[in-house]
Design a protein around this motif. Sequence first.
Motif, PDB file in Angstrom:
ATOM      1  N   THR A   2       0.830  -1.186   0.000  1.00  0.00           N
ATOM      2  CA  THR A   2       0.000   0.000   0.000  1.00  0.00           C
ATOM      3  C   THR A   2       0.877   1.252   0.000  1.00  0.00           C
ATOM      4  O   THR A   2       2.035   1.217   0.407  1.00  0.00           O
ATOM      5  CB  THR A   2      -0.915   0.026   1.244  1.00  0.00           C
ATOM      6  OG1 THR A   2      -0.100   0.044   2.410  1.00  0.00           O
ATOM      7  CG2 THR A   2      -1.825  -1.181   1.285  1.00  0.00           C
ATOM      8  N   GLY A   3       0.292   2.341  -0.454  1.00  0.00           N
ATOM      9  CA  GLY A   3       1.020   3.602  -0.487  1.00  0.00           C
ATOM     10  C   GLY A   3       1.144   4.200   0.900  1.00  0.00           C
ATOM     11  O   GLY A   3       0.542   3.724   1.863  1.00  0.00           O
ATOM     12  N   PRO A   4       1.916   5.268   0.997  1.00  0.00           N
ATOM     13  CA  PRO A   4       2.086   5.926   2.285  1.00  0.00           C
ATOM     14  C   PRO A   4       0.786   6.566   2.758  1.00  0.00           C
ATOM     15  O   PRO A   4      -0.025   7.022   1.959  1.00  0.00           O
ATOM     16  CB  PRO A   4       3.163   6.973   2.017  1.00  0.00           C
ATOM     17  CG  PRO A   4       3.203   7.155   0.548  1.00  0.00           C
ATOM     18  CD  PRO A   4       2.684   5.909  -0.066  1.00  0.00           C
ATOM     19  N   ARG A  53       4.201   3.720   6.221  1.00  0.00           N
ATOM     20  CA  ARG A  53       4.324   2.867   5.034  1.00  0.00           C
ATOM     21  C   ARG A  53       4.277   1.438   5.544  1.00  0.00           C
ATOM     22  O   ARG A  53       5.083   1.063   6.399  1.00  0.00           O
ATOM     23  CB  ARG A  53       5.626   3.166   4.307  1.00  0.00           C
ATOM     24  CG  ARG A  53       5.802   2.318   3.055  1.00  0.00           C
ATOM     25  CD  ARG A  53       7.024   2.699   2.303  1.00  0.00           C
ATOM     26  NE  ARG A  53       6.628   3.603   1.244  1.00  0.00           N
ATOM     27  CZ  ARG A  53       7.473   4.262   0.479  1.00  0.00           C
ATOM     28  NH1 ARG A  53       8.756   4.156   0.690  1.00  0.00           N
ATOM     29  NH2 ARG A  53       7.043   5.031  -0.481  1.00  0.00           N
ATOM     30  N   GLU A  54       3.324   0.683   5.041  1.00  0.00           N
ATOM     31  CA  GLU A  54       3.152  -0.713   5.469  1.00  0.00           C
ATOM     32  C   GLU A  54       2.986  -0.815   6.990  1.00  0.00           C
ATOM     33  O   GLU A  54       3.537  -1.722   7.622  1.00  0.00           O
ATOM     34  CB  GLU A  54       4.325  -1.576   4.997  1.00  0.00           C
ATOM     35  CG  GLU A  54       4.493  -1.633   3.492  1.00  0.00           C
ATOM     36  CD  GLU A  54       3.326  -2.321   2.792  1.00  0.00           C
ATOM     37  OE1 GLU A  54       2.891  -3.395   3.247  1.00  0.00           O
ATOM     38  OE2 GLU A  54       2.832  -1.753   1.802  1.00  0.00           O
ATOM     39  N   HIS A  81      14.230   5.422   3.850  1.00  0.00           N
ATOM     40  CA  HIS A  81      13.053   5.785   3.049  1.00  0.00           C
ATOM     41  C   HIS A  81      13.207   7.139   2.371  1.00  0.00           C
ATOM     42  O   HIS A  81      12.255   7.623   1.745  1.00  0.00           O
ATOM     43  CB  HIS A  81      11.805   5.769   3.942  1.00  0.00           C
ATOM     44  CG  HIS A  81      11.456   4.410   4.438  1.00  0.00           C
ATOM     45  ND1 HIS A  81      10.628   3.543   3.767  1.00  0.00           N
ATOM     46  CD2 HIS A  81      11.855   3.747   5.555  1.00  0.00           C
ATOM     47  CE1 HIS A  81      10.509   2.413   4.439  1.00  0.00           C
ATOM     48  NE2 HIS A  81      11.252   2.509   5.536  1.00  0.00           N
TER      49      HIS A  81
END
Length: 151
Positions: A2-4, A53-54, A81
């Motif tokens: 998934t996106g941030p 994120r995740e 990141h």
Amino acid sequence: MTGPVIRPMAEADLPAAMEIEHELFADEAWTEGMLLGELAEQPRTRHYVVLEREGEVVGYGGLAAAADEGDIQTIGVRLAHQGGGLGAALLTELLEEAGRRGCRAVFLEVRADNEPAQRLYEKFGFVRIGIRKRYYQPSGVDAIVMRRDKQ
């Protein structure tokens, strides 16, 4: 994958934020008490967010706003990141909040030796307006003061 996701910072996010703070700023890091004090001013004069994120907090940022001026207090993204637009996403969120709060100008200080951050801020329309000599302690590095007027 998934996106941030950017969401409001809560007290439960302090351990992750402090890990990032120490990873990025070492002996110039904010203390947990300083960050807790900032959170205590939400939403009155502060807007702090984390970027996940995740499910892992990999970044955070904060804005102070009073009257018609804002100040980017901090932006940090874990080293692993960086370079993928997460700092820009955090900055966008903080500038949008400044707009919602009616800020005509937003200020920030950035280390004189942090050229990537300076380039990011310039891309967002910030201009250099001054220098604070030996602002960062204990290193004594100068801070470049930048300003962005309402766009």
